[in-house]
Design a protein around this motif. Structure first.
Motif, PDB file in Angstrom:
ATOM      1  N   ALA A  85      68.722  16.249  50.971  1.00 59.70           N
ATOM      2  CA  ALA A  85      68.969  18.023  51.912  1.00 59.70           C
ATOM      3  C   ALA A  85      67.387  18.316  51.298  1.00 59.70           C
ATOM      4  O   ALA A  85      66.752  18.917  52.305  1.00 59.70           O
ATOM      5  CB  ALA A  85      69.418  18.525  52.040  1.00 59.70           C
ATOM      6  N   MET A  86      67.009  18.266  50.562  1.00 62.07           N
ATOM      7  CA  MET A  86      66.284  19.697  49.398  1.00 62.07           C
ATOM      8  C   MET A  86      64.986  18.840  49.574  1.00 62.07           C
ATOM      9  O   MET A  86      64.221  19.316  50.067  1.00 62.07           O
ATOM     10  CB  MET A  86      66.029  19.755  48.539  1.00 62.07           C
ATOM     11  N   LEU A  87      64.793  17.684  49.217  1.00 55.35           N
ATOM     12  CA  LEU A  87      63.766  17.324  49.836  1.00 55.35           C
ATOM     13  C   LEU A  87      62.970  16.836  51.452  1.00 55.35           C
ATOM     14  O   LEU A  87      61.690  16.934  51.430  1.00 55.35           O
ATOM     15  CB  LEU A  87      63.953  15.034  49.472  1.00 55.35           C
ATOM     16  N   ALA A  88      63.565  17.518  52.258  1.00 57.04           N
ATOM     17  CA  ALA A  88      63.592  17.333  53.513  1.00 57.04           C
ATOM     18  C   ALA A  88      62.916  18.588  53.983  1.00 57.04           C
ATOM     19  O   ALA A  88      63.103  19.051  55.147  1.00 57.04           O
ATOM     20  CB  ALA A  88      64.754  16.893  54.722  1.00 57.04           C
ATOM     21  N   ILE A 101      79.212  19.946  47.332  1.00 61.91           N
ATOM     22  CA  ILE A 101      78.300  19.111  47.858  1.00 61.91           C
ATOM     23  C   ILE A 101      77.756  17.723  46.236  1.00 61.91           C
ATOM     24  O   ILE A 101      76.959  18.355  45.384  1.00 61.91           O
ATOM     25  CB  ILE A 101      76.671  19.398  47.916  1.00 61.91           C
ATOM     26  N   THR A 102      77.563  16.917  47.045  1.00 58.13           N
ATOM     27  CA  THR A 102      77.276  15.816  45.867  1.00 58.13           C
ATOM     28  C   THR A 102      75.787  15.451  45.431  1.00 58.13           C
ATOM     29  O   THR A 102      75.764  16.356  46.437  1.00 58.13           O
ATOM     30  CB  THR A 102      78.151  14.074  45.838  1.00 58.13           C
ATOM     31  N   LEU A 137      70.882  22.013  41.806  1.00 58.24           N
ATOM     32  CA  LEU A 137      71.885  21.258  42.288  1.00 58.24           C
ATOM     33  C   LEU A 137      73.104  21.693  41.503  1.00 58.24           C
ATOM     34  O   LEU A 137      74.249  21.724  42.228  1.00 58.24           O
ATOM     35  CB  LEU A 137      70.994  20.136  41.598  1.00 58.24           C
ATOM     36  N   VAL A 138      72.963  23.012  40.835  1.00 61.53           N
ATOM     37  CA  VAL A 138      74.233  23.339  40.278  1.00 61.53           C
ATOM     38  C   VAL A 138      75.302  24.770  41.639  1.00 61.53           C
ATOM     39  O   VAL A 138      76.300  24.136  41.296  1.00 61.53           O
ATOM     40  CB  VAL A 138      73.883  25.059  39.082  1.00 61.53           C
TER      41      VAL A 138
END
Length: 333
Positions: free
Chosen positions: A235-238, A227-228, A219-220
């Motif tokens: 996006a990362m969970l997909a 990017i929020t 996330l950092v």
């Protein structure tokens, strides 16, 4: 795993407990089960067993935890010893090694109530040495102990989708499979030695912590590019990195659950147990320092997913401090 050759505890031909003298309420033939430790996970386990028709005897250090279960049919016991005296199968779910020793030892502990023919399965995440120590004491009483820590969320416990990682004799495990099958989607016999089940659970929880810290670092990187956090999480969970654990815990980064599934302090305890053997765990050692910092900040009672937020927010704060140091007025030329 096959049940063949083993007599389920509490069924015809099994050694009766015979301590309590009370006739349990439940479906005919359903094994009475004792549960010591009725916190968030233990309460769901007890409720699931009650719904399946098992008579359940329960004890908790803070008795008010029993109130919702009493209306579902649970029989309250005054001590762990009484639980063991009244049920041929006993389960426990407590915080850690010290709590396990507290409920098993002394004149009112589980050990004092156990006898020949009983099976005691500890579902807690504790130090393997504590499991082996207590397993020896259980054997002296003529009973058998299994370490059966659970992997899964509170929802999984309520829905019977836990995974048990069992260490100890295969025959004892087969005898209590009808009970565990009410609670589990899978029961894995890790090995015949006491402590092997809980060792594997510590390895699993070490991965949980490392993945959570890595998610915070990801996330950092995303937030530095504007990017929020919400869009990055979506996006990362997909993507290919989304493990089952991240699927159910990453949303807590955005909205903390009403009830803590497992606290940051609990995760810190498990990581400390996992890395204590000095087996070369550099990522685990660093993650433990992050969890130490969370607890030192007074945030150990927050959901374990807070580790993700802590890593991301700490980096964001450091970046903001660096920007202020570069332009202390806050104004651009």
């Amino acid at each position: 795993m096959s049940h063949e050759g083993a007599t389920p505890v509490g069924h015809e031909g099994a050694t009766p407990v015979g301590h309590g003298g009370a006739t349990p309420v439940g479906q005919a033939g359903a094994t009475p089960v004792g549960v010591v430790g009725l916190g968030a996970m233990g309460a769901r386990i007890a409720a699931r067993l009650l719904a399946a028709g098992h008579p359940v005897y329960g004890h908790n250090r803070t008795p008010e935890r029993l109130t919702p279960l009493l209306t579902q049919g649970l029989t309250a016991c005054a001590s762990p010893r009484e639980v063991a005296e009244r049920a041929p199968v006993v389960l426990s779910m407590v915080w850690g090694s010290d709590a396990l020793r507290a409920i098993t030892g002394g004149p009112d502990g589980l050990l004092a109530g156990l006898g020949p023919g009983q099976v005691y399965a500890d579902l807690s995440t504790v130090e393997p040495d504590a499991t082996r120590e207590i397993a020896g004491a259980v054997a002296e009483r003529g009973a058998v102990m299994l370490d059966c820590p659970v992997s899964g969320s509170l929802d999984a416990a309520a829905e019977g989708r836990l995974v048990f990682l069992a260490g100890g004799p295969a025959r004892a495990l087969a005898r209590i499979r009808p009970v565990l099958d009410v609670l589990a989607s899978d029961v894995v016999h890790v090995g015949a030695e006491h402590g092997q089940g809980v060792t594997l659970k510590l390895a699993v929880n070490l991965q949980v912590a490392i993945q959570a810290a890595a998610w915070g670092e990801a996330l950092v990187v995303a937030e530095r590019a504007g990017i929020t956090r919400e869009r990055a999480t979506e996006a990362m969970l997909a993507s290919v990195i989304a493990s089952p654990m991240l699927h159910y815990r990453a949303p807590f980064l955005l909205h903390e659950p009403a009830e803590v599934w497992a606290s940051a302090a609990q995760l810190r305890k498990d990581v400390a147990y996992a890395v204590s053997g000095g087996t070369g765990t550099p990522a685990g050692d660093l993650t433990l320092k992050l969890l130490d910092a969370i607890c030192a900040a007074g945030e150990g009672d927050r959901e374990a997913a807070h580790l993700m937020r802590f890593v991301a927010d700490r980096r964001a704060a450091a970046d903001a401090d660096a920007d202020t140091a570069t332009d202390p007025t806050g104004e651009e030329e």
